[in-house]
Design an enzyme around this catalytic site. Structure first.
Site, PDB file in Angstrom:
ATOM      1  N   LYS A  38       0.858  -1.181   0.000  1.00 17.07           N
ATOM      2  CA  LYS A  38       0.000   0.000   0.000  1.00 17.07           C
ATOM      3  C   LYS A  38       0.898   1.237   0.000  1.00 17.07           C
ATOM      4  O   LYS A  38       1.917   1.272   0.702  1.00 17.07           O
ATOM      5  CB  LYS A  38      -0.900  -0.022   1.244  1.00 17.07           C
ATOM      6  CG  LYS A  38      -1.977   1.050   1.278  1.00 17.07           C
ATOM      7  CD  LYS A  38      -2.918   0.828   2.469  1.00 17.07           C
ATOM      8  CE  LYS A  38      -4.004   1.886   2.547  1.00 17.07           C
ATOM      9  NZ  LYS A  38      -4.959   1.642   3.659  1.00 17.07           N
ATOM     10  N   SER A  91      -9.873   1.743   2.489  1.00 16.89           N
ATOM     11  CA  SER A  91      -8.954   2.456   1.632  1.00 16.89           C
ATOM     12  C   SER A  91      -7.899   1.587   0.950  1.00 16.89           C
ATOM     13  O   SER A  91      -7.277   2.031  -0.001  1.00 16.89           O
ATOM     14  CB  SER A  91      -8.249   3.540   2.447  1.00 16.89           C
ATOM     15  OG  SER A  91      -7.437   2.936   3.443  1.00 16.89           O
ATOM     16  N   SER A 121     -10.210  -0.532   6.726  1.00 23.36           N
ATOM     17  CA  SER A 121      -9.574  -0.410   5.407  1.00 23.36           C
ATOM     18  C   SER A 121      -8.855  -1.637   4.879  1.00 23.36           C
ATOM     19  O   SER A 121      -8.463  -1.653   3.720  1.00 23.36           O
ATOM     20  CB  SER A 121      -8.596   0.761   5.413  1.00 23.36           C
ATOM     21  OG  SER A 121      -9.304   1.945   5.185  1.00 23.36           O
TER      22      SER A 121
END
Ligand code: GLN
Length: 491
Positions: free
Chosen positions: A84, A159, A183
């Site tokens: 990420k 996210s 997330s």
């Protein structure tokens, strides 16, 4: 389906590693398999902010050289992974999918990156997120929206949508995400993969760009429960560089992957099946609970009455912490700097005005307001008190149960654009994951079915602090008795 008939990029990390150990493939071939997949599907999926072909191949070649030298491979070694883009990578741009960090090249690695690098993991790239991890769909990325591999007209969740989409699309064998209010788990459920939010303190957050420091955790996103257990083992542990990381032994979590839930007590909290949870989702999760009962678990209904206050409480605490954490982006030290400033104050104001997107600005304003003198007691302090009640709710439940079983998200993946005009609707998609962060607990999401439209549905298992082994055991038992994890998105 036999692993032999799958394409390389469709394999689980465990299968890929077994082939590597057996000498059937090289680490270079595994890396080329996912890079080739990126070449063919990335235009449609849009998971990657940065692809790192040279670095990944260099790492893979080093692994192959170790094999050639007769050295024994370490667990997971040589299996390519996606990061990420809020995890700091030495010498590689780290953007948080924000304009304000465009061009920011960290001079160091996050601890999890350092650990995986030392374990011989090739990093295929940095993947998309909602700006600063604020959102539930990746639509808040300042760069582009990531598409759900199961239906390209839908969001992958957020996210960590880039992480879950890249794994579901075969662009990486596994990935890391971060979870502040859901997330990792919500996008895992939207993309039909396994995502675990560890106990607060289990994994070092050194080098994770902070969103809300009392809630953030890094965790593994994988195709199977076993892979998840392995990746969790590789990233867990105390770190002198993160004072919130806990000094408890790291077990070999793969040993928890045994198919046996006999005598385990599982609670089904009524509040997690309330208004807003679609019938299809509720039915799939209830069916999974029945399956676990057939397999020997003791399943009973229960209640977590404070649940309904969790979302409102989160939207005080998370923005408050974010407003403080994001104060450092002022154009002086990191990333973007405005060209339209003649005084220091103008530099700060204009840099922030140009660099932050609307969702981030809104949260900074809410957080600053909630913390300001005169409002602090009414909002922030009150929220902290409710947070204690949420934790007590879970403590009560765990005096009776080993784990709780709930849906991960109220619905399967929604359409791109469907909720962007309705912030409340968007935020409601995290209503079942947020309470867990508020209490600092571990939880895992794994596939438990598909909707009539062919979209993955996820179930969530929640446990007391440091009960990851129990969660993995229950998840593994269910996975072995179901076939959902064997399906791949047809792209
Ligand atoms: N969707 C939630 C939010 O927007 C949670 C995000 C997260 O876990 N990083 O804050």
């Amino acid at each position: 389906m036999g692993a032999d008939r799958l394409q390389l990029y469709e394999l689980s990390a465990r299968e890929a590693h077994e082939k590597l150990v057996a000498g059937d493939v090289s680490a270079r071939e595994l890396t080329d398999a996912v890079l080739g997949r990126i070449d063919s599907v990335e235009e449609r999926v849009k998971a990657f902010v940065t692809v790192l072909p040279e670095g990944a191949r260099r790492k893979a070649d080093a692994v192959d050289a170790r094999i050639a030298a007769g050295e024994k491979l370490r667990p997971g070694e040589g299996v390519p992974l996606a990061l990420k883009d809020n995890l700091c990578t030495d010498g590689v741009e780290t953007t948080c999918s924000s304009k304000i960090l465009k061009g920011f090249i960290p001079p160091y690695n996050a601890t999890v990156v350092e650990k995986l690098s030392a374990a011989g993991t090739p990093f295929v790239g940095k993947v998309n997120l909602d700006e600063f991890a604020m959102g539930s769909s990746t639509e808040n990325s300042a760069f582009f929206v990531t598409h759900n591999p199961w239906d390209l007209s839908r969001v992958p969740g957020g996210s960590s949508g880039g992480s879950t989409a890249s794994v579901a699309a075969g662009e990486a064998f596994w990935a890391l995400g971060s979870d502040t209010g859901g997330s990792i788990r919500q996008p895992a459920s939207f993309c039909g993969v396994v995502g675990l939010k560890p106990t607060y303190g289990r994994v070092s957050r050194y080098g994770l760009v902070a969103f809300a420091s009392s809630l953030d955790q890094i965790g593994p996103i994988t195709k199977t429960v076993y892979d998840n257990a392995l990746l969790l083992s590789l990233i867990s542990g105390h770190d002198a560089l993160d004072s919130t990381s806990v000094k408890t032994e790291v077990p070999d979590y793969t040993k928890a992957c045994v198919a046996n839930v006999k005598g385990l007590r599982l609670g089904v909290p009524a509040e997690y099946f309330a208004k807003g949870v679609s019938d299809e989702v509720a039915a799939s999760v209830r069916k999974a609970a029945e399956k676990l009962q057939e397999l020997g678990a003791i399943v009973e209904e229960c209640s977590l009455p404070v649940t309904e206050y969790a979302l409102a409480t989160y939207y005080i605490i998370a923005p408050a912490e974010a407003s403080s954490n994001l104060a450092r982006y002022d154009g002086v030290r990191f990333g973007h700097r405005t060209e339209r400033a003649s005084t220091p104050l103008e530099l700060f104001k204009r840099t922030r005005e140009e660099g932050f997107g609307p969702e981030v600005k809104q949260r900074i304003m809410i957080g600053t307001y909630a913390l300001s003198a005169g409002y602090y007691d009414a909002f922030y302090l009150k929220a902290q008190k409710v947070r204690t009640l949420i934790k007590q709710d879970f403590d009560n439940a765990f005096s009776r149960f080993d784990a709780l079983i709930t849906p991960t998200a109220p619905t399967p993946a929604f359409k791109i654009g469907e909720k962007t005009d309705d912030p409340l609707e968007m935020k409601l998609s995290d209503i079942l994951t947020i309470p867990i962060n508020m209490a600092g607990l571990p939880a895992i999401s794994l596939p438990c079915g598909f909707s009539s439209e062919g979209l993955p549905i996820g179930l969530q298992l929640i446990g007391p602090a440091f009960s990851e082994e129990t969660l993995l055991r229950v998840a593994y038992t269910y996975e072995q008795a179901s076939e959902w994890h064997g399906r791949r998105a047809a792209l």
